[in-house]
Design a protein around this motif. Sequence first.
Motif, short mmCIF file in Angstrom:
data_model
loop_
_atom_site.label_atom_id
_atom_site.label_comp_id
_atom_site.label_asym_id
_atom_site.label_seq_id
_atom_site.Cartn_x
_atom_site.Cartn_y
_atom_site.Cartn_z
N UNK B 1 -2.67 -3.71 -10.10
CA UNK B 1 -3.24 -2.48 -9.55
C UNK B 1 -2.35 -2.00 -8.40
N UNK B 2 -2.03 -0.78 -8.40
CA UNK B 2 -1.13 -0.28 -7.37
C UNK B 2 -1.88 -0.07 -6.07
N UNK B 3 -1.14 0.03 -5.02
CA UNK B 3 -1.74 0.23 -3.69
C UNK B 3 -2.47 1.56 -3.61
N UNK B 4 -1.93 2.54 -4.32
CA UNK B 4 -2.53 3.89 -4.32
C UNK B 4 -3.93 3.86 -4.93
N UNK B 5 -4.05 3.14 -6.05
CA UNK B 5 -5.35 3.04 -6.71
C UNK B 5 -6.34 2.30 -5.83
N UNK B 6 -5.87 1.26 -5.22
CA UNK B 6 -6.74 0.48 -4.32
C UNK B 6 -7.23 1.35 -3.17
N UNK B 7 -6.38 2.17 -2.62
CA UNK B 7 -6.76 3.09 -1.53
C UNK B 7 -7.82 4.09 -1.98
N UNK B 8 -7.65 4.58 -3.21
CA UNK B 8 -8.62 5.56 -3.73
C UNK B 8 -9.99 4.92 -3.91
N UNK B 9 -9.99 3.68 -4.42
CA UNK B 9 -11.26 2.97 -4.61
C UNK B 9 -11.95 2.73 -3.27
N UNK B 10 -11.17 2.42 -2.27
CA UNK B 10 -11.74 2.20 -0.92
C UNK B 10 -12.36 3.48 -0.39
N UNK B 11 -11.66 4.58 -0.59
CA UNK B 11 -12.15 5.87 -0.09
C UNK B 11 -13.45 6.25 -0.78
N UNK B 12 -13.54 5.98 -2.09
CA UNK B 12 -14.75 6.30 -2.83
C UNK B 12 -15.92 5.43 -2.36
N UNK B 13 -15.59 4.15 -2.08
CA UNK B 13 -16.61 3.23 -1.58
C UNK B 13 -17.15 3.68 -0.24
N UNK B 14 -16.24 4.17 0.62
CA UNK B 14 -16.67 4.66 1.94
C UNK B 14 -17.57 5.89 1.79
#
Lengths: 292, 203
Positions: B1-14
Amino acid sequence: MKKSVLASILGSVLCFAASNALAEAPSDWSKIKALDTTLFYPGVSPMEWINKGTEHGGARGMKKGETCMDCHSEEIADMGGKMVSGQKIEPNPIPGKAAAINVKVQAARDDEHLYLRFTWKQPKASGAAKMDTVNPVKIAYMIEAGSKVEMANISGCWSSCHGDARTMPGADDNKTKYVKNGSLANGIFYDLNQWRSGENKAFDGYVAEKRVMEGGQALQSATGKLNGDTWTVEFKRKLAGSDKGDVELKAGQVYNFGFAIHDDNTIGRYHHVSLNFKLGIDSKADIVATKQ
Amino acid sequence: MTEDVINKQRAFGKFLAFLRRPSSRYSLGFLLVAGIVSGVVLWGGFNTALEATNTESFCISCHEMRDNVYPEYKETIHYSNRTGVRATCPDCHVPRDWTYKMIRKAKASKEVWGKLVGTIDTPEKFEAKRLTLARNEWQRMKSSNSIECRNCHSLESMNSEVQKQRARKQHEMAVEDNMTCINCHKGIAHKKPEGMTEEDEDG
């Protein structure tokens, strides 16, 4: 001896006179009940069109046994107007041609003969080129017995009208009227009688696998006259049938009947036609021939 | 999983956590009123946009309708009559009931695609497709028991005495045979397609 011979001769003369009297047309037609109806200009509406539901909405009803008259008896002249003007199913309208003709039909009979009388007012001439240069007017009727001709019981004489018959668009000039599975031997035919004004001649024929204008033995005479602007045509035909295309007419029976007038020197489909009728011989029908 | 995808998932979780968290800044009343107002605005806007697509002017804004079927309809009694009642395109072609209307509108998205790729963008193309289009519409109307017709007409309401003999007879048969309007009234507002079969007519 002389007395008995004289009585015999006198008796024979009286019998002959009586039979002659019986073979006469009604002396006073005004006492005979008349059917007042309207013939109309049909355009191109052969059986193929009649039975095609995408063209003729009534096809559905006819499959259920509804007659032409059941749906159209109140609008006959209006239908003629639509066709004669070219508004509907007439690719070759004749300017000035009559949309409809009102006709009075009377019938009577004696022991041996049927008498039919047609009376109508001569429509105004269209001025178009004459298709029949000899006969300004022709009138014909067709009788069918037993409803052996398909749909004759609901269409009058319409079952003899087909899209591939002469004068129909693109049709063979030599193809006449006919009926489906037509056969004199099998009794699938219309008895056809016609009178032509120019030739002043009666025709006794039939329509089976084709139209045959002569050879019948039932028609005794047909006479027509134009009095002022009113035509009167009388037919006299035997009740007895024959194997030459003559329907046998019996008391108490009802027959499918239709008739048409070729007005204005026309031929083929350019006629005015009736919808379906029943002819009764001493029997309830649209036109009843009662014994005189 | 790329860092970009991980960042997007975090933002959605927030974002989800924010939605779940009770407000400490706005009163419940404020939130309620704001919600209602927002709902009305969104719902009203949606319906306004929906109804804007449900008008004759919208239908004939496409030349495919304006140049082909619309001129035919203008010659019929549904456009011009003595009583001044007019049935416009959506009256016949779009269900009134909201659910069915939404289903029809969703299906119409295919027509938008057709518009974009020019499926019927010439008179020739339209004529070639007319029978197919008509069959689709006949089938739709048949399956709804001609509801759009029956929004205004019903066999029960007809005064047969003032009908022409021919119409009277046909309607009697329609009742007997449990038929629906579109069984017979094809071509009532547009010309019948070339190539119609007896099956089309009877169907």
